[in-house]
Design a protein around this motif. Sequence first.
Motif, PDB file in Angstrom:
ATOM      1  N   LEU B  89       0.807  -1.209   0.000  1.00  0.00           N
ATOM      2  CA  LEU B  89       0.000   0.000   0.000  1.00  0.00           C
ATOM      3  C   LEU B  89       0.848   1.271   0.000  1.00  0.00           C
ATOM      4  O   LEU B  89       0.418   2.299  -0.497  1.00  0.00           O
ATOM      5  N   ASP B  90       2.045   1.169   0.561  1.00  0.00           N
ATOM      6  CA  ASP B  90       2.910   2.346   0.598  1.00  0.00           C
ATOM      7  C   ASP B  90       3.060   2.969  -0.776  1.00  0.00           C
ATOM      8  O   ASP B  90       3.010   4.172  -0.939  1.00  0.00           O
ATOM      9  N   ASP B  91       3.292   2.125  -1.763  1.00  0.00           N
ATOM     10  CA  ASP B  91       3.657   2.646  -3.086  1.00  0.00           C
ATOM     11  C   ASP B  91       2.627   2.335  -4.156  1.00  0.00           C
ATOM     12  O   ASP B  91       2.905   2.493  -5.344  1.00  0.00           O
ATOM     13  N   VAL B  92       1.446   1.906  -3.765  1.00  0.00           N
ATOM     14  CA  VAL B  92       0.484   1.469  -4.788  1.00  0.00           C
ATOM     15  C   VAL B  92       0.066   2.642  -5.680  1.00  0.00           C
ATOM     16  O   VAL B  92      -0.232   2.447  -6.863  1.00  0.00           O
ATOM     17  N   VAL B  94       1.999   5.045  -6.651  1.00  0.00           N
ATOM     18  CA  VAL B  94       3.077   5.244  -7.631  1.00  0.00           C
ATOM     19  C   VAL B  94       2.987   4.169  -8.720  1.00  0.00           C
ATOM     20  O   VAL B  94       3.166   4.435  -9.908  1.00  0.00           O
TER      21      VAL B  94
END
Lengths: 633, 175
Positions: B89-92, B94
């Motif tokens: 989820l941190d980079d979803v 991006v």
Amino acid sequence: MINEDRFWDAAVSEAVRDDNPPDVTARVLAQLADQPEPEVDRASRPRCRGALLVLRFAGEFAAVAAALVAIGWLTGLLHWPEDPAPIPGEPHDVAMAPGSEYEMKEGVLDLEHGWLLVTTGAPEVRCADSSLTQVDGQVLVHAGSAPTGEQVEAVAGWLQANKLETDMIMQVKRWVQGAGMAALVLTGSAMLDGQRIQSQEEVKIEQPRWYTVRTVMDIDKLPEDAKWVRGENVSGAHLEFLAKRQSVEAVDFSRCEDLRADHIRTLSAMKNLKFLELRGAEWGESPDYSALTSLKALKELAVDYVPRWSAWDLSTANKNWDAGFNVTDSLRDLSARGVLVTLGNLDEISGKTLATIAENVTTLRELNLEGNSQINDADLKVLASHPALERLNLEECYEITELGLAYLAERNRLRSLRVSMEISEPIVYQLGRMTNLERLEVPWGLNLNGGYGDEENYGELLRKALTQLSGLKNLKYLCWYVEQDVRPEDFSPLAKLPALRTLSLRGIDKQEDLYAWLDIAAQVPVTRLEIGYSLGLFEDDKDILDGSLAKELAKHKDVTSVKEILLDTGNYGIFADRPSEAGALPLVLKKFPSLKHVTLLAMDKEESNFYKAYAAKFLGDYEVIVETKPDLN
Amino acid sequence: MNVTTRHKTPTIEQIIQAHQRDVWRFLMALGCEAAEAEDLVQEVFVEVLRGKFEYRGEPETAAWLRRAAKHRFISTVRRRRRAPVVRNLDDVDVEWAEFAGSLDGDLRVEFLRACIATLPDRSRRALELRYRLETSREDMAAALGMKEAGVKTLLERVRAVLRECVQRRMGDHDQ
């Protein structure tokens, strides 16, 4: 792209269902027209969301603590992994040898028996009638008198892990005897029972220096004595050129492309190669893990269990790919030789496969099971009794319950754990029993039974939950999620964790949180802060330009303990083309008067270049590292 | 609410029109139900545009909106104690930027519909059962005269075929 399949799935669903994206324009305009712009009275808000700046010292030239038994190198990756054991010279740690015991009483560390490695910034250490204070450097402490040869041998592994030579430790003349403890000053000085003691000679501790290579030219230009080399945007073929470098001891080619077995075999010419990192690497041919067994000097390996290969197809997936690619056999052979193993890309394996891995890879030190929806509590029972497993990532493993954590807590072998689930009281209770933990990451924080229905008492419940962690005397790193309306004092139980040095807070969204996170940092005197999810954190140009931000900041206490901050702003945390070119960041960082190191975590190369230019212009008072976020699975 | 930019200043309405579909698709990809996604889209725009938003160009605005949408989604999931269907989820957001940037969303759906029309009957039936009727795998297997494992393989193959088809059409479209 981890979620590409999911994105395509959603697109196909839209196509099949003839869904039409809604048009919310009229409703949004109507809502905006009805509501006036809200006034934000920051000073008087009793409850604010927390936000923290975190600095972390990492990158090519940084030394971040990790004590691998064989190598003792450090990595600066944000998410995973970070070996929590301290590195000599890092000014913010107290490390305890196995079998030692101490108690924290009113900010003083009371050593009952055993050994401590004490570094700059540590609290007062007492033992019987002795007191060690003002450590400025690194001091080795032994309860009672100077240790005998037998006592030194008993902790030889721990000493080695901290890059301390037993021969030197055994020399009685190096020890200074106090009333109740003996101290050996490795570097710098300290006060023992009121007397200043100093290092007899500066003990040189080697700090790992990572060199980044992107081309053959970079490899050719490596210094003759380069030991740690990291590849960025490289092909596996670059390993062939790197193999000529006999001085190299550690290679990190994670996420390299077009990896082939021959590339790995060329590394067998590197007689000093002890560490190899290949997680995220993409194979350019049918993967062959047997090539790894040709690396005779290897002491530590990090590799994906399920290889990444663009030519994967259904027919391959249905075959026994493990045997075809020599995965478990090779890992077993390496393990039998004593090579420490870290495995990634395990999110789709079954419990049965996990049991096979555990049985065959007896030196498995770290497992990343993030996203695995098959692993359940019974599988954790198997993992709990693994002889070497120290680090475990269970994020988004939704079949795990408090029962699985109870198995882990019962055996209490873990040093590092990442978990995200409904973190209720029974869950925190089990976490609190894992007293060997040095690193705990709960990125979604507390999520109580009943969800958000109990908001009024949330702060109290959070305090109660965090109090349950008070038994974690070795905990150095804690990651938690900051809920809406949490008060800074709700985090105060964390101040009682004697070894806590890094606090990582997530869920910080808006500029209004700025003041709350300063207050939270003041409640929990750590030396390193990390922050994520900081959307739009430094947006208020008007307040910067008219001085009101500075005035508001002045109302909040300085945070004197923090020396390092890592700032993961996501995109657009700092802008280039704004009226106040510097933005709020320099003003905010002034609230940390002891601050020395700043790490800015960029999302991509473009942002990285922007941050470097920004730092050169506005953050000259600090040592700044700009890193690009890794996405190791 | 201030919307300022050094360059051409779009109106609020133009900003919503330009980005709402992408935000909705992003939320659907994260795992929202359609009605929930619609509500969240509205909330996201209200939140962002009511705040101290400054227009700095299309890509930045899109990224900002996605990030706000992700946070809203996370709050919803946590409140409802639901597991998200995406990972990392941190980079979803991006990742989505990369996915959405490769082809306009409307065009992707248009190509997909054209490609679906070329599929064999059984494949189209499988898609209908899975996505329109939300049939369980067991029931799908019975309806299609297959084993459950076969249904999984069939769907994977169909999705792979559709992706290749869309990519071919993209290539033709660019020419």
